[in-house]
Design an enzyme around this catalytic site. Structure first.
Site, PDB file in Angstrom:
ATOM      1  CB  CYS A   1     -60.047  24.740  85.276  1.00 23.32           C
ATOM      2  SG  CYS A   1     -59.337  26.394  85.157  1.00 23.32           S
TER       3      CYS A   1
ATOM      4  CG  HIS B   1     -64.572  28.241  85.708  1.00 24.83           C
ATOM      5  ND1 HIS B   1     -64.462  27.036  86.376  1.00 24.83           N
ATOM      6  CD2 HIS B   1     -63.422  28.356  84.973  1.00 24.83           C
ATOM      7  CE1 HIS B   1     -63.306  26.463  86.063  1.00 24.83           C
ATOM      8  NE2 HIS B   1     -62.652  27.246  85.233  1.00 24.83           N
TER       9      HIS B   1
END
Lengths: 399, 492
Positions: free
Chosen positions: A88, A345
């Site tokens: 991420c 996200h």
């Protein structure tokens, strides 16, 4: 310590697609959205880009391996493109590569692009994937929320916080991000919510409920960077946003295998923060840092990150949160754009999305959510699980 | 004359979960009213992550009670429900127990009598060699929904350490009769047994075949039936052991409880499980008659010794029976035993493939839970790695293999995860910290929602990590379970 990156590189332009469930878009559509805005902002031609860094983490769901998908999407003229992946935190990795190449003089103008097309998996949350042949044999059967939920149980036990109080502080984190996200036209989730709604939401991984978890989105973000001198030569006038620090810390397995880490914080974030503050010449972060975008994949992650960035005392972040210290009108506004929680996200894009918000704020271009004259912005981008992860921190300010 | 051959140690394992027979009858009684006569008590039920291999490992650990005898020369595993048809199951158990590689491993199968027949053969082997034999039997039984077998059967395992020396019970003799008597059978491709009429089984089978076997044994051993102190024999037909005792002249009070009401019948493991349970209660100098049944009959005669007083399993059958968790939701039993086609959801589509090459080179860590202990600084760590994890050490290639399965540990952090796929959601996992050093973000098992807390003592157990249905593979690893010496009785 090495001299560092401070003020060697400036951002010439940035772009970011709206984040969300883009049922009508492929990854290349999202890339072009972000890039088009970025290129116009930079005021250069596509052919002036010397090198590019391309971040995506869950490539099997959309573009596949290598840097080729970026070259193809933008028809870049056979320039060097590096594909980066750090879970991420991949987006910040792309920026790091581009910034370092410019600072080294290997490129005059470099491009960083991050993208993720997640909404073709068929379900909410991140997809299940292999973690490597040996790891699969012994790693716990853990989802991402389950891994981060551990921070909450360990934190409550160590700091003797009533789990109900901690849950309320976590809820306040999500309420604040929804308030902020509602003001951001590019955000995935734009609905204000209440504390009660968070507290009463279905449990995902004890004690994290649905509203303790960030959105899973499609999206892309891009940055074009160069040196201050080249920016000036290109006729750039007015405020310039400069990279003050860019640091990355990677777990070495001690959190996972050695009995020193107590599970209530992220060692990598602390290491990266210490180095980033030093690189940027910041002694007193609570006073120096005007605003932050942190990796709020889960509410508890944001909460412990306040301590890891030395913006709250250890064991006190939950109180600071409840006192509003990180609200848009608080001491250190956090997730002004809605954060991962509400902006969304798209994994590989998130690090660049955070920098995008700092860039807009520093240039006074953040519209309805504009803060008054911020000087220093910090982004914190995390990949992995609390016990095994990478943490990158970027500090940005005017040149 | 050398020392007599016999039992050096004993133990067993009854899974924590117990299906309430009443709940099963309530679910199926509409279909088969005859089940009502079996509605009392509970049957033991393997958790979703248990099978005959994992239960055998637990039984062996119960028997060995922390000791790692270096002179174990053989591990034999008897079962009619081995998870692998062609991969030696006893070999998995031996690696899980970290036994030396120069060892005989062998599976015995295909009959309910595999436990006792194998025991006789293993005692024969022990008579001819110096090493000890770890003899294990386990069954995770299969039955159709709404069948009487579903209520009669139970899951469990037993372990006996055999050899010469400080025996707790000496073998006085054994006798075997082979008879292709089909009270039931299970064809090679069949999932379930096919059984015949109970009255025929009792009258033509048990009451004729067992007496001649036992009589021949008593005759050979020169022991009078009246001198038997414990008559140990499983039977799903309740009256059979007492009837046989009467017929043979064995005092009725010596008939051992079959534990039908507490756990049901654990197949090939059951005679040994009852034997281990009897040894927990027996006095030195007592005579034990053990009978095994299945296409014939096995009878064994033991006499306990003074060493029995000091011999203790880690936990024992009695404690294992005591600490059950009653399941009243029959649907869980159906799901755990693959008796209903569940919608597992999209996250279950991802199946982990185990590369045999990677498993082989890492097998002591994966199967044996062997970490490393740094020779320079003493730090225990898992997994073993080239560089020591201690930030103040960092020595290269300094780690000696360090078995960690028996190390006490506590929970540092945990969660109950409802997102990840598990056959028994929510799945619990957490950071498990070992008192001697080392830690692991580990799956947890045998816990209930609300049953985990920071600081809770845990014990590592060998369990099914995942089943790869596409390839028919079962992957095993170690999980953290609540310290079972502290577990109390519970109901869901």
């Amino acid at each position: 310590m090495a001299k560092g990156i401070k003020d060697k590189v400036v951002i010439l332009g940035m772009g970011c697609s709206p984040f969300g469930e883009h049922w009508d878009k492929n990854a290349d559509d999202l890339i072009v959205d972000a890039f088009t805005e970025c290129l116009a902002d930079a005021g250069i031609e596509r052919t002036q880009i010397d090198a590019a860094w391309f971040a995506t983490a869950i490539e099997e769901g959309h573009v596949g391996k290598t840097a080729v998908p970026l070259g193809v999407a933008l028809r870049l003229p056979f320039i060097p493109i590096t594909r980066v992946e750090n879970a991420c935190a991949s987006g910040t990795e792309a920026l790091r590569g581009a910034v370092y190449s410019v600072a080294a003089g290997a490129a005059d103008i470099a491009l960083a692009v991050g993208v993720e097309k997640l909404k073709d998996t068929g379900y909410g949350g991140l997809p299940q994937r292999t973690r490597g042949a040996f790891n699969d044999m012994y790693f716990a059967n853990a989802s991402a929320p389950g891994s981060f939920a551990q921070l909450a149980t360990a934190y409550a036990a160590k700091h003797r916080v009533d789990p109900a109080d901690l849950k309320r502080a976590m809820a306040q984190i999500s309420v604040k991000s929804h308030d902020n996200g509602a003001k951001n036209p590019k955000a995935h989730l734009r609905n204000p919510i209440t504390i009660d709604k968070v507290l009463n939401a279905p449990m995902v991984a004890e004690p994290l409920g649905l509203f303790d978890c960030c959105g899973v989105s499609d999206g892309a973000a891009a940055a074009i960077v160069t040196t201050p001198e080249i920016a000036a030569a290109l006729g750039r006038t007015g405020d310039q946003v400069s990279i003050k620090a860019l640091q990355l810390a990677v777990s070495n397995g001690s959190e996972a295998s050695y009995n020193a880490w107590d599970g209530t914080y992220l060692e990598t974030t602390r290491q990266a923060a210490t180095r980033a503050y030093a690189e940027a010449g910041i002694d007193r972060p609570r006073e120096a840092v005007s605003m932050i975008e942190v990796h709020d994949c889960f509410s508890i992650t944001e909460l412990v990150t306040m301590e890891d960035l030395y913006l709250s005392d250890e064991g006190r972040a939950w109180r600071d949160v409840l006192d509003g210290a990180f609200n848009a009108d608080g001491r250190t506004p956090c997730q002004i754009d809605g954060g991962l929680k509400c902006f969304g996200h798209p994994v590989g894009a998130s690090g660049l999305r955070m920098v995008y918000e700092m860039y807009l704020q520093l240039l006074g271009r953040a519209g309805e959510r504009q803060l008054s004259s911020p000087e220093i912005g910090l982004t914190h981008n995390l990949g992995g699980w609390p016990h095994l992860n990478v943490a990158s921190i970027a500090i940005l300010g005017k040149l | 004359m050398s020392d007599p051959v016999g039992i050096l140690g004993f133990g067993g394992y009854v899974p924590r979960l117990r299906l309430s027979r009443g709940a099963a009858v309530e679910a199926n009684g509409w279909f088969n009213r005859g089940l009502g006569s079996l509605a009392k008590g509970e049957r033991s039920m393997a958790n979703w992550d248990e099978d005959s291999v994992t239960m055998a490992v637990e039984a062996a650990r119960d028997c060995l009670n922390g000791a790692r005898p270096e002179d174990i020369a053989a591990v034999h595993l008897a079962s009619t429900t081995l998870p692998f048809d062609d991969r030696q199951n006893a070999g998995i158990v031996a690696e899980a127990l970290n036994l030396p590689e120069a060892i005989q491993t062998m599976d015995l199968a295909a009959s309910q009598r595999a436990g006792t027949t194998g025991l006789i053969a293993a005692l024969d082997r022990a008579a001819g060699t110096d090493g000890k034999t770890l003899f294990l039997a386990a069954d995770r039984r299969r039955s159709k929904a709404a069948s009487p077998q579903e209520l009669q059967f139970g899951d469990g395992a037993a372990a006996l350490l055999l050899g010469r020396g400080r025996t707790v019970a000496d073998l006085l003799g054994s006798h075997q009769v082979a008879a292709d008597f089909l009270d039931h059978y299970r064809g090679g491709d069949a999932r379930f047994d096919y059984g015949w009429e109970e009255r025929w089984i009792r009258d033509e089978g048990y009451l004729k075949i067992v007496p001649k076997t036992v009589a021949a044994l008593l005759d050979k051993a020169g022991v009078d039936a009246a001198a038997i102190d414990h008559f140990v024999m499983p039977s799903t037909i309740a009256a059979v052991p007492a009837k046989l005792a009467k017929q043979l002249g064995i005092p009725e009070a010596t008939v051992a409880d079959t534990q039908f009401s507490s756990m049901g019948e654990a197949g090939a493991a059951h005679p040994l499980l009852l034997l281990a349970h009897t040894l927990e209660r027996a006095e030195p100098g007592q005579t034990i008659l053990l009978v095994g049944w299945g296409q014939g009959c096995d009878a064994l005669l033991f006499r306990t010794t003074d060493a029995l007083r000091a011999a203790r399993p880690r936990r024992g059958i009695a404690a294992s029976l005591e600490a059950g968790h009653t399941i009243t939701n029959y649907n869980r039993f159906l799901a755990f035993n693959d008796l209903v086609e569940h919608e597992h959801g999209i996250r279950a589509e991802f199946q982990i493939k185990t590369p045999p090459s990677a498993l082989y080179r890492n097998r002591d860590m994966v199967t044996g839970f062997v970490g490393g202990r740094c020779r320079s600084c003493g730090t225990v760590q898992f997994p073993r790695a080239h560089y020591c994890v201690n930030p103040n050490c960092g020595a290269l290639d300094s780690q000696a293999p360090c078995p960690m399965a028996e190390m006490p540990a506590t929970v540092q952090s945990w969660t109950a995860d409802k997102l990840t796929y598990s056959p028994d959601p929510p799945t619990h996992f957490g950071m498990i910290v070992f008192a001697e050093g080392g830690r692991l973000m580990a799956d947890m098992t045998d816990v209930d929602e609300g049953g985990v807390a920071v600081g809770m003592p845990v014990r590592m157990v060998f369990r099914v990590k995942a089943r790869d249905a596409d390839r028919g593979f079962t992957a095993y690893f170690w999980k953290a379970a609540p310290d079972d010496t502290r577990v109390a009785r519970a109901t869901d």
